[in-house]
Structure formats: C-alpha cells, structure tokens
Design a protein around this motif. Structure first.
Motif, mmCIF file in Angstrom:
data_model
loop_
_atom_site.group_PDB
_atom_site.id
_atom_site.type_symbol
_atom_site.label_atom_id
_atom_site.label_comp_id
_atom_site.label_asym_id
_atom_site.label_seq_id
_atom_site.Cartn_x
_atom_site.Cartn_y
_atom_site.Cartn_z
ATOM 1 N N ILE A 64 -40.647 37.865 18.192
ATOM 2 C CA ILE A 64 -41.971 36.769 19.267
ATOM 3 C C ILE A 64 -42.322 37.711 19.992
ATOM 4 C CG2 ILE A 64 -39.928 35.531 20.677
ATOM 5 C CD1 ILE A 64 -41.649 33.810 20.476
ATOM 6 N N ILE A 65 -43.783 37.439 20.508
ATOM 7 C CA ILE A 65 -44.528 38.172 21.132
ATOM 8 C C ILE A 65 -45.381 37.388 22.089
ATOM 9 C CG2 ILE A 65 -46.519 39.205 21.793
ATOM 10 C CD1 ILE A 65 -45.801 40.559 19.700
ATOM 11 N N THR A 66 -45.003 36.808 23.200
ATOM 12 C CA THR A 66 -45.667 35.989 24.495
ATOM 13 C C THR A 66 -46.306 36.740 25.151
ATOM 14 O OG1 THR A 66 -44.399 35.622 26.082
ATOM 15 C CG2 THR A 66 -44.195 33.975 23.832
ATOM 16 N N PRO A 115 -42.583 28.145 25.425
ATOM 17 C CA PRO A 115 -42.128 26.323 25.302
ATOM 18 C C PRO A 115 -42.441 25.718 24.092
ATOM 19 C CG PRO A 115 -42.173 26.606 27.493
ATOM 20 C CD PRO A 115 -43.157 27.921 27.132
ATOM 21 N N TYR A 116 -43.646 26.041 23.822
ATOM 22 C CA TYR A 116 -44.675 25.651 22.710
ATOM 23 C C TYR A 116 -43.809 26.340 21.232
ATOM 24 C CZ TYR A 116 -47.642 23.509 26.122
ATOM 25 O OH TYR A 116 -48.698 23.039 26.529
ATOM 26 N N TYR A 117 -44.250 27.491 21.641
ATOM 27 C CA TYR A 117 -43.215 28.249 20.343
ATOM 28 C C TYR A 117 -41.643 28.388 20.007
ATOM 29 C CZ TYR A 117 -47.780 30.369 20.240
ATOM 30 O OH TYR A 117 -49.118 30.153 19.565
ATOM 31 N N THR A 158 -42.328 35.279 12.149
ATOM 32 C CA THR A 158 -43.443 35.802 13.565
ATOM 33 C C THR A 158 -44.215 35.289 14.166
ATOM 34 O OG1 THR A 158 -45.485 36.390 11.923
ATOM 35 C CG2 THR A 158 -43.749 38.743 11.589
ATOM 36 N N ALA A 159 -43.848 34.993 15.322
ATOM 37 C CA ALA A 159 -44.659 34.560 16.371
ATOM 38 C C ALA A 159 -45.324 34.816 17.400
ATOM 39 C CB ALA A 159 -43.284 32.847 17.329
ATOM 40 N N PHE A 160 -46.507 34.250 16.917
ATOM 41 C CA PHE A 160 -47.655 35.346 18.123
ATOM 42 C C PHE A 160 -48.183 34.420 18.930
ATOM 43 C CE2 PHE A 160 -47.493 38.930 14.732
ATOM 44 C CZ PHE A 160 -46.765 39.477 14.929
ATOM 45 N N MET A 161 -47.666 35.039 20.514
ATOM 46 C CA MET A 161 -48.882 34.022 21.184
ATOM 47 C C MET A 161 -49.813 34.765 22.408
ATOM 48 S SD MET A 161 -50.214 32.167 24.448
ATOM 49 C CE MET A 161 -49.573 33.316 24.992
ATOM 50 N N MET A 162 -50.064 35.484 21.479
ATOM 51 C CA MET A 162 -51.467 36.778 22.027
ATOM 52 C C MET A 162 -52.866 35.964 23.279
ATOM 53 S SD MET A 162 -50.216 39.225 19.488
ATOM 54 C CE MET A 162 -50.669 40.688 20.853
ATOM 55 N N SER A 163 -52.585 35.843 23.663
ATOM 56 C CA SER A 163 -53.883 35.683 24.534
ATOM 57 C C SER A 163 -54.580 37.375 26.132
ATOM 58 C CB SER A 163 -53.811 34.544 25.228
ATOM 59 O OG SER A 163 -53.382 34.194 26.818
ATOM 60 N N ARG A 164 -55.018 36.948 26.873
ATOM 61 C CA ARG A 164 -55.611 37.871 27.608
ATOM 62 C C ARG A 164 -55.675 36.931 29.516
ATOM 63 N NH1 ARG A 164 -57.171 40.862 31.560
ATOM 64 N NH2 ARG A 164 -58.461 42.782 30.225
#
Ligand SMILES: NC(=O)c1ccc[n+]([C@@H]2O[C@H](COP(=O)([O-])OP(=O)(O)OC[C@H]3O[C@@H](n4cnc5c(N)ncnc54)[C@H](O)[C@@H]3O)[C@@H](O)[C@H]2O)c1
Length: 370
Positions: free
Chosen positions: A242-244, A181-183, A150-156
């Motif tokens: 992956i969630i961005t 790009p980071y993930y 799992t890879a999560f990049m979750m922000s507002r």
C-alpha cells in the motif's frame, strides 16, 4: 416503521453538506440542529439545508430531543468532541479517523460500551456497490485464493483545493490517517484480518504552499509523514503493498481502480474506495480481455448510508457496519505503519478484526443520497 431518530451535527465545514442532505433520503432520520465553534458557519448551514436550529455545541449536547450526534470536526477534535457526545448519553457517528492515535480510539469505543450507546465511524464507502461487488466476487472464489494486492493513493496533497488545508498535515492526518481509512477499510472487507505489516515513512515535502483560496500564497510546516509505504500480510496469506502519499504528481496507475487483487486463477480491479460505486473488472486465466462485472448491490449511495445503517442497527439490536470497532481496527493498522517506520520492526495488530456483514439488496430500499 421505527421511531424517528433526531440527529445533531457538530462541525459544519466542507464535508457537512454531504451529511446535511442525507436525512431527506432516509426515512426515520431527522437532522434537527447543527453547531460549530464558529456560530456563523452553523447558522449558514442550517439555513442552506433547512435545519430547524443552529446553536452552540453546549446547547446541542444538552438538547434532550437529540439521540445521535454527527461529529464532523477536524481530526484533532474527534476525540474530545466524541467523548463529550458520549458523556451526554447520545450515540456518536464521526468522520474518520476515529482518533489521532489508538489510545483515543480505544477510549471512545470503551466509553460508548460503558454508557450503552453506539459509535459509528466513516468511511461508509465500503457499503457501496463497488467494494461490495468486489467482496462478493472474492468470497465466491472468482479469482481463487487471493495471493497479492496493490493499493495506491498517490497525490500531491490537499492544499490546492481545501480552504483550510493545514489540518491535513498534522498528527492524525497525513495521507495515511486521511485517505488510509478508505483503502484499509476496503482491504479489510475484501481480504479479512491482517496478520502483520511493515511501514516506511518520510516527510517528503516539509513546507507546503497553499494555492487554494482564501489562503493562497501562505506556507506552513508539515508535522506528520506525508509519504508512507507499507507491506501487509493478511491472515489468509495474501501479501501486498500500500502507498499513501501527498508527495507525488502524475502518478502512473488507474485512479478509477487504485486497488488490484491478484488471485490464483484471476485478477480483480477494484474501484476507488473513496467512492461508493464504480466499475469492477475481472480477468481470469483464460480470458482474452478484462470483463466488466455489473454491480451486484444497490448503487447511488452517498455519505450517510453508514449513519442510516447505524440507526437501523440500533432498532434491530444488531451490529452496525461502519462501526467503532472496525474504525478501531483501521486506526490500529494506520498507527502500526508509523510505529513500524519508527522502530524498523514489523507490527502485529493489537486487536481482532471481524468483517461486518455484507450488504443485502433490499435493506435500504431505493434510498439514494447525494
Ligand atoms: N473535505 C472533505 O472532502 C472530506 C471528505 C471526507 C471526510 N472528511 C473529514 O471530515 C472532517 C471534517 O473535514 P472538513 O473538510 O469538513 O473540515 P473543515 O475544516 O472544512 O470543517 C471542520 C469544521 O469543524 C469545526 N470545528 C473544529 N473543531 C471544533 C470543535 N472542537 N467543536 C465544534 N466545531 C469544531 C470548524 O470550525 C469547521 O467549521 C475531517 O475529519 C475530514 O477528514 C473531509
């Protein structure tokens, strides 16, 4: 010691300070000039970081003493500015993404090859001890065959802190092109090439209100998906999610270790791929608890290690790690998520990807950047 490489900087905004402080830490690199559309910004940065000259973009490109140019402009300008740099016969290292679509990226990589100069591209965070240690553990079989992730990049979103946040919501940005790009670079380094992927995407919050200064209270329209969810199947057989997103608040995962790799015989918690260091935790089938793994590579790097590696690579005639080719593979995947979301079909990468060499302990000595 090799000949000093003279570096020019185009784009003196928010991220430029990280690079402008770099040359002090790596012998053989010298930042000699900086330029920006806004000459006052270039002048101020030159004064702040003791750069000998600030000038116009044209002047910088015509300066024969400059060998390599850092392109730190906004994503929409990455392609035109990088092409001009290459056409002036200089190497280019640019901020991510390589282009706002794969066609731009492809032209940059091809132009560099045609002119026998190099392209490097952010991110270089994967060269830090965090991702390198996780990669070594996986390569050494510490969790057995990787099965899932799992890879999560979750922000507002960035409108709460960035002074000019609009570009983050235009094509070529959004959470996938900005943070992806980071993930994706980390995942490619950890797990190798991707076989196929699927994506779903939406514009979840179509109008944004800026809460940072100096534009507090202004609104603008979102012009690219701000919420993207994907599945990825690697050639190794590992499959994950992956969630961005720039659409969520109070996300429920460990932001210090937003990537988790699940293997046949253990699980690995991977530190934030937007940073260089950070704790790696491993837990095998028989472990009662998580074990923190000591860094196995040099710590303390900051943005600029990718440029330093590129300069070493030019002298040593070897491939650089944060290369245009790797950035191109990442760009292909990022656009692939949007292509898949639009078509409803799975996407197969259009290029072959080969992982760069892992870091070696003594390569950059004790160089510590910001
Ligand atoms: N801000 C961050 O924390 C951060 C972190 C990592 C990467 N990045 C990346 O760095 C890049 C720049 O981001 P930033 O936050 O510094 O943006 P910014 O808006 O603060 O600065 C960009 C600068 O580029 C200049 N510029 C734009 N187009 C130009 C052109 N055609 N020629 C010359 N100068 C031009 C602008 O005048 C501005 O000064 C982006 O690609 C971003 O994704 C930013």
């Amino acid at each position: 010691m090799f000949k000093t490489i003279n570096i020019g900087v185009i784009g003196c905004g928010r991220i430029s300070g990280a690079y402008l402080s770099m040359a002090n830490h790596f012998p053989g690199l010298q930042i000699t000039a900086c330029a920006d559309l806004d000459v006052n910004i270039a002048k101020a940065k030159a004064a702040e970081f003791n750069v000998p000259k600030s000038c116009s973009v044209d002047e910088l490109l015509h300066d024969d003493a400059i060998d390599l140019v850092l392109n730190l402009t906004i994503p929409q300008a990455h392609f035109p500015v990088s092409m001009r740099i290459l056409q002036s016969g200089k190497h280019v290292y640019l901020e991510k993404p390589l282009g706002i679509n794969r066609e731009e990226g492809r032209q940059i990589v091809e132009e560099a090859a045609r002119r026998n100069v190099r392209v490097g591209c952010a991110p270089d965070t994967f060269m830090g001890s965090g991702i390198q240690t996780a990669r070594k553990l996986i390569d050494d079989g510490a969790i057995g065959r990787p099965l899932a992730f799992t890879a999560f990049m979750m922000s507002r979103g960035h409108e709460s802190w960035h002074p000019q946040p609009e570009f983050f919501y235009q094509p070529g940005a959004g959470p996938m092109f900005d943070m992806g790009p980071y993930y994706l670079t980390a995942l490619l380094n950890l797990l190798g090439p991707v076989r196929r992927l699927t994506g779903a995407a939406s514009i979840a919050i179509p109008v944004r209100t800026i809460t940072s200064e100096p534009k507090r209270g202004q609104t603008f329209a979102v012009q690219t998906p701000d919420h993207i969810v994907g599945t990825m199947e690697f050639e190794s057989g590992c499959i994950g999610t992956i969630i961005t997103t720039f659409a969520t608040m109070h996300p429920m995962y460990d932001g210090n270790q937003p990537i988790v790799i699940y293997g046949e015989s253990g699980t690995l918690r991977v530190p934030d791929p937007n940073l260089f260091d950070g704790a790696v935790h491993l837990r095998n089938a028989d472990d009662a608890d998580w074990r923190e793994i000591k860094p196995m590579f040099a710590t303390g790097y900051g943005r600029g290690i990718g440029v330093a590696d590129m300069v070493h690579a030019i002298h040593a005639r070897r491939p650089s790690r944060a290369s245009g080719e790797q950035a191109m593979a990442v760009l292909d995947l990022m656009e692939g998520f949007l292509d898949s979301a639009a078509s409803g079909q799975a996407f197969t990468p259009t290029l072959r990807y080969e992982r760069p060499e892992s870091m070696r302990g003594s390569e950059f000595g004790s160089a510590i950047t910001s």
